[in-house]
Structures are given as structure tokens and as C-alpha cells.
Design an enzyme around this catalytic site. Structure first.
Site, short mmCIF file in Angstrom:
data_model
loop_
_atom_site.label_atom_id
_atom_site.label_comp_id
_atom_site.label_asym_id
_atom_site.label_seq_id
_atom_site.Cartn_x
_atom_site.Cartn_y
_atom_site.Cartn_z
N GLU A 64 0.82 -1.21 0.00
CA GLU A 64 0.00 0.00 0.00
C GLU A 64 0.86 1.26 0.00
O GLU A 64 0.50 2.26 -0.66
CB GLU A 64 -0.94 0.00 1.21
CG GLU A 64 -2.15 -0.91 1.09
CD GLU A 64 -1.83 -2.38 1.30
OE1 GLU A 64 -2.70 -3.23 1.05
OE2 GLU A 64 -0.70 -2.67 1.75
N HIS A 133 -8.34 -6.10 10.94
CA HIS A 133 -8.90 -5.94 9.60
C HIS A 133 -10.29 -5.29 9.65
O HIS A 133 -11.03 -5.37 8.67
CB HIS A 133 -9.01 -7.30 8.90
CG HIS A 133 -7.70 -7.85 8.44
ND1 HIS A 133 -6.60 -7.95 9.26
CD2 HIS A 133 -7.30 -8.32 7.23
CE1 HIS A 133 -5.59 -8.48 8.59
NE2 HIS A 133 -5.99 -8.71 7.35
#
Length: 352
Positions: A64, A133
Site C-alpha cells: 500500500e 482488519h
């Protein structure tokens, strides 16, 4: 595209927005993990690789930081990237890029380099994904000046807001929800009394140019349900819980007005204040944790600007102040839900 009676999926709306904007503007491209050959982890980008090719629908490594930085650089030099995070939980490793570079570059460069980039993906609990998450990042990133933040709750707003985001000259954080990607497809309760038009595509003919210009403006809240007894303010997935709560509270003769903020940055405070001045009671629902949450900011602004119109304190409904559990029932309990909103409205309106 012709309007039909079919239920229009949230993921379908996102896909249409990207496809239409990529046809309209050759500078727009999509980049992220599994967006191309796998058709997207959640099938949002299904078929887009075949339409636009690998130069505009780009698979990336699991990095990312790397592809966020690449996107920011591309935006600085005139392109309009859409960066997909498989989960906004994963954006934390790219924090330096997305909050220390993208929102500040225009200021730091003295106006020489804008960053017209969209970061989009799933925010919040996706369903038994565990605490690392399941981040709700809106309170973290809404704190940062220089960016805009949208949280669409319905397919129609998902399309209109995403098209607006792609055309915007500033970085936009576009927070979706995995739990509502398929709404409108599987018989989910859609509160058609209030949201009938929000499950359908724009009502235009297939050959109409109006389709490309279906935009939902930032900073303009939507009064989804009118009411006289209590204002419920929310955005994103919690809108669905708020509407269910309002529907149940009607049976107790409590008529709630439900406001979908749609964007946190910019924030449409005036619509909230007008409603509070009418109902005199306010509940703010936000799926992030309560400490320093968006709900806390909205509640404080209501106090600052409409204190004399309140007949009780503002009550916030947030996720419980704990990491998200893996257990399904515990996860549902820690999140804002219909029961919590009903209890908050009863309390604030002295109906306990």
C-alpha cells in the site's frame, strides 16, 4: 442505461461510476491489489480490465505504501488515479503517503502541485475479520485538513459521490462497506418507503448525455426520512440501522428525522442544525470508536450552534470502545446497531 425495476447493487454503482469517468477522461485509471485479472477482491472492478486494458486497470503488489505513493506522484503530474484499498484497515501502513503527503502537497508546493486522487475501498467491520482488519478510519483521517471524505450508504449515492470524487481537484477518501456491497441484490430489507429511488440507476435513457453528469455534490446532507420528534444523524452503513430504528420507533409514536450526512469533509452542519431546531432532540450515530469520534465533533457543533434549541443532551451511538471481536455475535453487538439507536432515542426523548 435504462431504468428498470431491478434492484441496483452498491458494487454495480461503484463500477458504473468508474467506467463512465474512465470513458469521459483518459487521465483516470484504477490501481490496487487484484483489481485487474481477478476482477477485484469484491468484484467491484469486474470486466474493467477487458474494457480498458492493463495500462489503466493495474494490479499491484501487496504494498500500500508503494502504490499509494505512485498514485500521488501520478496525480501531481496531471493524471487522476483511483487507488483501491482492499480494506481501509490496510491504509495504515501507507499513512505517511496518504495523510502526510497527499493532503498537504498543494500547500507545501505553494499551489504548484494539486493531488486529484481518490482512495477508495471497504471501511469498518466486514464480518468476522478480526480486530486488525476491521478498522473504521473516518475519525482518524477526518482530522486532517486538505482532504475530503465521502461515506455513501446507498447505490445511488455511491455512484453520484464517486463520480464527484473522481472529478474533484483534491484528494478524496471514499469509504465503502463490504457489508452493503450487495444490497439491493439478495432481498435485504431496503426501507423502500424512504429509499426507493436510491436503489435505482439515474432515470435517463441509454443514449443520454445526462448519465455522465449524474453527480452527488459533497457537503450536502440528505434528509432521508422527515420527522418531528428526534433528529438522528449518521452516514455510511449505520444509516440502515438508523432507518430500521426509526421504523420501529414509529410504532411507539416517536417520529424520527433521519439525516444521511453523506460526507464528513465537507460537513453539512446547516441541515443538521435546521433539523435539531425543529425536533429539539438529537442522536448522532457513528461506527468509529466514541473517544474523539466524528460523532463527538458533530455533537459538539450542535451544542455550539443550537444549544438553546435542545431539550436534552445529545446522545452518541458508536462502536464499543474495544477492538473488534472475531465472534460474529460479539462483533454485531460492539457495532452501532438498531437496538442501541432505539435505546438512545428513547432516552433522549424521555421515553424510557
Amino acid at each position: 442505461m435504462t431504468t428498470t425495476d431491478r434492484k441496483y447493487q452498491y458494487r454495480e454503482a461503484l463500477r458504473e461510476a468508474m467506467i463512465e469517468e474512465m470513458h469521459r477522461d483518459e487521465r483516470v485509471f484504477l490501481m490496487g491489489e487484484e483489481v485487474a485479472y481477478y476482477n477485484g477482491a469484491y468484484k467491484v472492478s469486474q470486466g474493467m480490465l477487458d474494457t480498458f486494458g492493463p495500462r489503466r486497470v493495474i494490479d499491484t503488489p501487496i504494498s500500500e505504501t508503494g502504490f499509494s505513493g505512485l498514485g500521488i506522484g501520478a496525480a501531481m503530474y496531471g493524471l487522476r488515479p483511483i487507488i483501491e484499498f482492499m480494506s481501509w484497515s490496510f491504509c495504515l501502513v501507507a499513512a505517511d503517503q496518504i495523510i502526510n503527503n497527499a493532503p498537504k502537497m498543494l500547500y507545501m508546493s505553494g499551489g504548484q502541485f494539486g493531488v486529484p486522487i481518490v482512495f477508495r475501498g471497504n471501511n469498518g467491520a466486514g464480518g468476522q475479520l478480526g480486530s486488525t482488519h476491521s478498522w473504521c478510519v473516518e475519525s482518524l483521517w477526518a482530522h486532517v485538513p486538505g482532504l475530503k471524505m465521502a461515506l455513501p450508504a446507498t447505490p445511488r449515492d455511491a455512484k453520484g459521490l464517486l463520480k464527484t470524487a473522481i472529478r474533484d481537484p483534491d484528494p478524496v477518501f471514499f469509504l465503502e462497506s463490504e457489508r452493503i456491497l450487495g444490497i439491493g441484490a439478495h432481498g435485504d430489507k431496503d426501507f423502500s418507503r424512504y429509499l426507493h429511488g436510491k436503489w435505482a440507476p439515474p432515470e435517463v435513457d441509454e443514449d443520454s448525455d445526462e448519465n455522465e453528469d449524474f453527480l452527488v455534490p459533497f457537503g450536502q446532507a440528505d434528509i432521508v426520512k422527515s420527522g418531528a420528534d428526534c433528529t438522528i444523524v449518521t452516514a455510511g452503513r449505520p444509516l440502515h440501522f438508523a432507518l430500521e430504528a426509526a421504523e420501529q420507533l414509529e410504532k411507539e409514536d416517536i417520529d424520527c428525522e433521519v439525516i444521511d450526512l453523506r460526507t464528513y469533509r465537507p460537513l453539512d452542519l446547516q441541515t443538521v442544525l435546521q433539523s435539531v431546531r425543529k425536533t429539539n432532540y438529537c442522536v448522532v450515530v457513528d461506527q468509529s470508536w466514541p473517544f474523539a469520534s466524528v460523532a463527538a465533533e458533530v455533537a459538539m457543533q450542535v451544542y455550539e450552534h443550537a444549544m438553546d434549541d435542545l431539550d436534552n443532551k445529545v446522545i452518541r451511538v458508536n462502536s464499543d470502545d474495544v477492538p473488534a471481536p472475531y465472534n460474529r455475535r460479539l462483533e454485531q453487538e460492539m457495532l452501532p446497531n438498531t437496538r442501541k439507536i432505539i435505546e438512545a432515542v428513547r432516552t433522549v426523548t424521555y421515553n424510557t
